[in-house]
Design a protein around this motif. Sequence first.
Motif, short mmCIF file in Angstrom:
data_model
loop_
_atom_site.label_atom_id
_atom_site.label_comp_id
_atom_site.label_asym_id
_atom_site.label_seq_id
_atom_site.Cartn_x
_atom_site.Cartn_y
_atom_site.Cartn_z
N ARG A 129 0.82 -1.23 0.00
CA ARG A 129 0.00 0.00 0.00
C ARG A 129 0.84 1.27 0.00
O ARG A 129 0.32 2.35 0.25
CB ARG A 129 -0.91 0.02 1.22
CG ARG A 129 -1.91 -1.09 1.22
CD ARG A 129 -2.80 -0.93 2.41
NE ARG A 129 -3.71 -2.06 2.49
CZ ARG A 129 -4.54 -2.26 3.46
NH1 ARG A 129 -4.59 -1.42 4.46
NH2 ARG A 129 -5.34 -3.30 3.46
N LEU A 130 2.09 1.17 -0.24
CA LEU A 130 2.94 2.35 -0.25
C LEU A 130 2.61 3.22 -1.45
O LEU A 130 2.29 2.72 -2.54
CB LEU A 130 4.41 1.97 -0.31
CG LEU A 130 5.00 1.33 0.95
CD1 LEU A 130 6.45 0.96 0.71
CD2 LEU A 130 4.90 2.27 2.13
N VAL A 131 2.68 4.49 -1.30
CA VAL A 131 2.39 5.44 -2.37
C VAL A 131 3.72 6.07 -2.78
O VAL A 131 4.45 6.62 -1.96
CB VAL A 131 1.41 6.53 -1.89
CG1 VAL A 131 1.18 7.54 -2.98
CG2 VAL A 131 0.12 5.91 -1.42
N PHE A 132 4.01 5.98 -4.07
CA PHE A 132 5.23 6.59 -4.59
C PHE A 132 4.85 7.83 -5.37
O PHE A 132 3.95 7.77 -6.21
CB PHE A 132 5.98 5.61 -5.50
CG PHE A 132 6.58 4.46 -4.74
CD1 PHE A 132 7.76 4.63 -4.05
CD2 PHE A 132 5.95 3.22 -4.72
CE1 PHE A 132 8.31 3.58 -3.35
CE2 PHE A 132 6.49 2.18 -4.02
CZ PHE A 132 7.67 2.34 -3.33
N ILE A 133 5.51 8.91 -5.13
CA ILE A 133 5.25 10.17 -5.83
C ILE A 133 6.40 10.40 -6.79
O ILE A 133 7.56 10.41 -6.38
CB ILE A 133 5.12 11.34 -4.84
CG1 ILE A 133 3.98 11.07 -3.87
CG2 ILE A 133 4.92 12.65 -5.57
CD1 ILE A 133 3.86 12.09 -2.78
N PRO A 134 6.07 10.56 -8.10
CA PRO A 134 7.16 10.78 -9.05
C PRO A 134 7.76 12.16 -8.85
O PRO A 134 7.10 13.10 -8.42
CB PRO A 134 6.48 10.66 -10.41
CG PRO A 134 5.05 10.94 -10.15
CD PRO A 134 4.77 10.49 -8.74
N SER A 135 9.04 12.29 -9.17
CA SER A 135 9.71 13.58 -9.01
C SER A 135 9.25 14.54 -10.11
O SER A 135 8.81 14.13 -11.18
CB SER A 135 11.22 13.40 -9.06
OG SER A 135 11.59 12.87 -10.31
N ALA A 136 9.36 15.80 -9.85
CA ALA A 136 8.93 16.83 -10.79
C ALA A 136 9.90 16.87 -11.97
O ALA A 136 11.09 16.57 -11.81
CB ALA A 136 8.89 18.19 -10.11
N PRO A 137 9.41 17.23 -13.18
CA PRO A 137 10.31 17.29 -14.33
C PRO A 137 11.31 18.44 -14.17
O PRO A 137 11.05 19.43 -13.50
CB PRO A 137 9.38 17.54 -15.50
CG PRO A 137 8.17 18.16 -14.90
CD PRO A 137 8.04 17.58 -13.52
N GLN A 138 12.46 18.29 -14.78
CA GLN A 138 13.50 19.30 -14.72
C GLN A 138 13.08 20.53 -15.52
O GLN A 138 12.59 20.41 -16.64
CB GLN A 138 14.80 18.76 -15.31
CG GLN A 138 15.50 17.75 -14.44
CD GLN A 138 16.15 18.42 -13.22
OE1 GLN A 138 16.42 19.62 -13.23
NE2 GLN A 138 16.35 17.64 -12.19
N ARG A 139 13.24 21.68 -14.91
CA ARG A 139 12.93 22.94 -15.58
C ARG A 139 14.21 23.62 -15.99
O ARG A 139 15.21 23.52 -15.28
CB ARG A 139 12.14 23.87 -14.65
CG ARG A 139 10.75 23.33 -14.34
CD ARG A 139 10.00 24.29 -13.47
NE ARG A 139 10.40 24.03 -12.07
CZ ARG A 139 10.07 24.77 -11.05
NH1 ARG A 139 9.37 25.86 -11.23
NH2 ARG A 139 10.44 24.45 -9.85
N PRO A 140 14.15 24.34 -17.08
CA PRO A 140 15.39 25.03 -17.48
C PRO A 140 15.65 26.21 -16.53
O PRO A 140 14.74 26.84 -16.02
CB PRO A 140 15.08 25.54 -18.89
CG PRO A 140 13.60 25.59 -18.96
CD PRO A 140 13.08 24.51 -18.04
N THR A 141 16.91 26.46 -16.28
CA THR A 141 17.27 27.56 -15.38
C THR A 141 17.15 28.88 -16.11
O THR A 141 17.51 29.00 -17.29
CB THR A 141 18.72 27.40 -14.87
OG1 THR A 141 19.58 27.36 -15.98
CG2 THR A 141 18.86 26.13 -14.05
#
Length: 162
Positions: A129-141
């Motif tokens: 039942r663990l919930v995994f949250i995907p990481s946010a996409p990389q944004r350009p600086t």
Amino acid sequence: MNQLNLPPQVKRCSTPQPVASRLNVVGTNSTQPQVSHLVQPPSVPVWLRSLLTMQQGAMVLFASMLGLSALVYGYTVYTQSLWRSQHGQLERLQLQESQQGVMNEHLKQQMAKDADRSNSGLVAPNPDRLVFIPSAPQRPTKSLPTPHSTQPTRQSKLPLGY
């Protein structure tokens, strides 16, 4: 002229006369009075002078020791009263700490009892039942705009201190 009423034994004279009231005058017929020297008191023996000096030194030492002991006594009384008040505060803080520890354990026990009840809505942890949250996409600086000048522009003609 104003004349004072003087007793008959006091006569007025126009020329001042020398007064020999504090002098031992020997022979009053001469025009120049002779003064006899007073007898010098015998000199104080050296042993007595040294004893008197030692007594004065002892008195100075005694007075300084008395003042020093009064300062030490006052400092002792002050530090004891300060220690007493700080010790009372320490005991109150230790009592509060132990009461907070007891209260914390009581709350943990209460939460464990509430979790064991079937109607609490809590579920035992399960790896399925663990919930995994995907990481946010990389944004350009974003690049910051470069300043035109390194020195700030002055808005007014007044000196900076005003």
